[in-house]
Design an enzyme around this catalytic site. Structure first.
Site, short mmCIF file in Angstrom:
data_model
loop_
_atom_site.label_atom_id
_atom_site.label_comp_id
_atom_site.label_asym_id
_atom_site.label_seq_id
_atom_site.Cartn_x
_atom_site.Cartn_y
_atom_site.Cartn_z
N SER A 65 36.11 28.46 33.39
CA SER A 65 37.04 27.73 32.52
C SER A 65 38.33 27.35 33.25
CB SER A 65 37.38 28.59 31.30
OG SER A 65 36.20 28.98 30.64
N1 SAM Z 1 34.05 33.26 31.10
C1 SAM Z 1 33.40 32.52 32.15
C2 SAM Z 1 34.13 32.62 33.47
O1 SAM Z 1 35.16 33.29 33.54
O2 SAM Z 1 33.61 32.05 34.43
C3 SAM Z 1 33.17 31.07 31.79
C4 SAM Z 1 32.15 30.95 30.75
S1 SAM Z 1 31.25 29.45 30.67
C5 SAM Z 1 32.47 28.34 30.07
C6 SAM Z 1 30.25 29.89 29.26
C7 SAM Z 1 29.19 30.91 29.56
O3 SAM Z 1 28.63 31.36 28.33
C8 SAM Z 1 28.03 30.35 30.37
O4 SAM Z 1 27.84 31.10 31.52
C9 SAM Z 1 26.85 30.45 29.41
O5 SAM Z 1 25.61 30.69 30.04
C10 SAM Z 1 27.28 31.61 28.54
N2 SAM Z 1 26.61 31.73 27.23
C11 SAM Z 1 26.29 30.74 26.36
N3 SAM Z 1 25.70 31.26 25.26
C12 SAM Z 1 25.64 32.61 25.46
C13 SAM Z 1 25.14 33.71 24.69
N4 SAM Z 1 24.56 33.56 23.49
N5 SAM Z 1 25.26 34.95 25.20
C14 SAM Z 1 25.82 35.16 26.40
N6 SAM Z 1 26.30 34.16 27.18
C15 SAM Z 1 26.22 32.90 26.71
#
Ligand code: SAM
Length: 217
Positions: A65
């Site tokens: 992000s």
């Molecule tokens: N917090 C992260 C970082 O510091 O790099 C960025 C997160 S990225 C914007 C969103 C993440 O949420 C992705 O890696 C995606 O695979 C994950 N995601 C989406 N749905 C999810 C779920 N139901 N459970 C766990 N992870 C999920």
């Protein structure tokens, strides 16, 4: 780029992207000045994008992000050193590292095995012993370790998943982007004597939260 040059880039990020845009939480500013964000960005995107003012692709069609969103959401969590935190969406592991610097224990859930493995290895290498990386669907939370003082969802949800709300401790804080697949509003949900209050923090755009209580693909 040398370590000193990365440090200087990080200092500029904190100054121009965070402080001057109104982030006032000194503890959050301090950890973002100190945590090596470039290590969480793919090598192929360093040094140019390591401290850039936006999300950066990390593979599997996901992103780390924007620094401003990380700071805003972390500040809203009002973390204390004794807090137990749940993050949904480990991604690169950067947000988990920021939370781990400010809280007691962090549980972070990721649904994509490649990202989960990569983040877990990096966080171990960087010495974060208070972060537990879990592979799975974060929309159902983590009942076995609930309740949580703080919950942060770093993917965009269609609604606030009820399972997660139920895992918030008394006086707990949750931040979560809610909206459609293209744009959301980042909400802060606070527990006050068992009642949940919602506050709108900012408009935002996150990748979708995919799972049983999120989007179906
Ligand atoms: N917090 C992260 C970082 O510091 O790099 C960025 C997160 S990225 C914007 C969103 C993440 O949420 C992705 O890696 C995606 O695979 C994950 N995601 C989406 N749905 C999810 C779920 N139901 N459970 C766990 N992870 C999920």
């Amino acid at each position: 780029m040398s370590q000193d040059e990365f440090r200087a880039a990080r200092h500029d990020m904190v100054d121009y992207q965070l402080r001057r845009r109104g982030i006032r939480d000194e503890a959050v500013l301090e950890v973002m000045e100190h945590v090596p964000r470039h290590r969480f960005v793919p090598e192929s995107r360093r040094p140019a994008e390591a401290y850039s003012d936006g999300p950066v692709p990390i593979g599997s069609s996901q992103t780390i992000s924007q620094p401003y969103m990380v700071a805003l959401m972390t500040a809203a969590l009002e973390l204390k050193k004794t807090d137990k935190v749940l993050e949904i969406g480990t991604g690169s592991g950067y947000q988990a590292a920021i939370c781990a610097e400010l809280a007691g224990t962090v549980y972070t859930i990721e649904r994509i095995p490649e990202l989960h493995n990569c983040a877990r290895e990096l966080l171990l290498e960087l010495g974060y012993e208070n972060i537990n990386c879990i592979l799975g669907d974060g929309t159902i939370g983590l009942a076995e370790h609930a309740p949580f003082d703080a919950i942060i969802v770093t993917a965009g949800a269609p609604t606030v998943p009820g399972f997660l709300e139920k895992q918030l401790a008394p006086d707990g804080r949750m931040v979560i982007p809610v909206g459609d697949r293209m744009s959301q509003v980042c909400l802060k949900v606070t527990d006050r004597s068992g009642k949940h209050h919602e506050e709108r923090l900012t408009a935002c755009t996150f990748v979708p939260l995919i799972g049983r209580h999120g989007w179906n693909k």
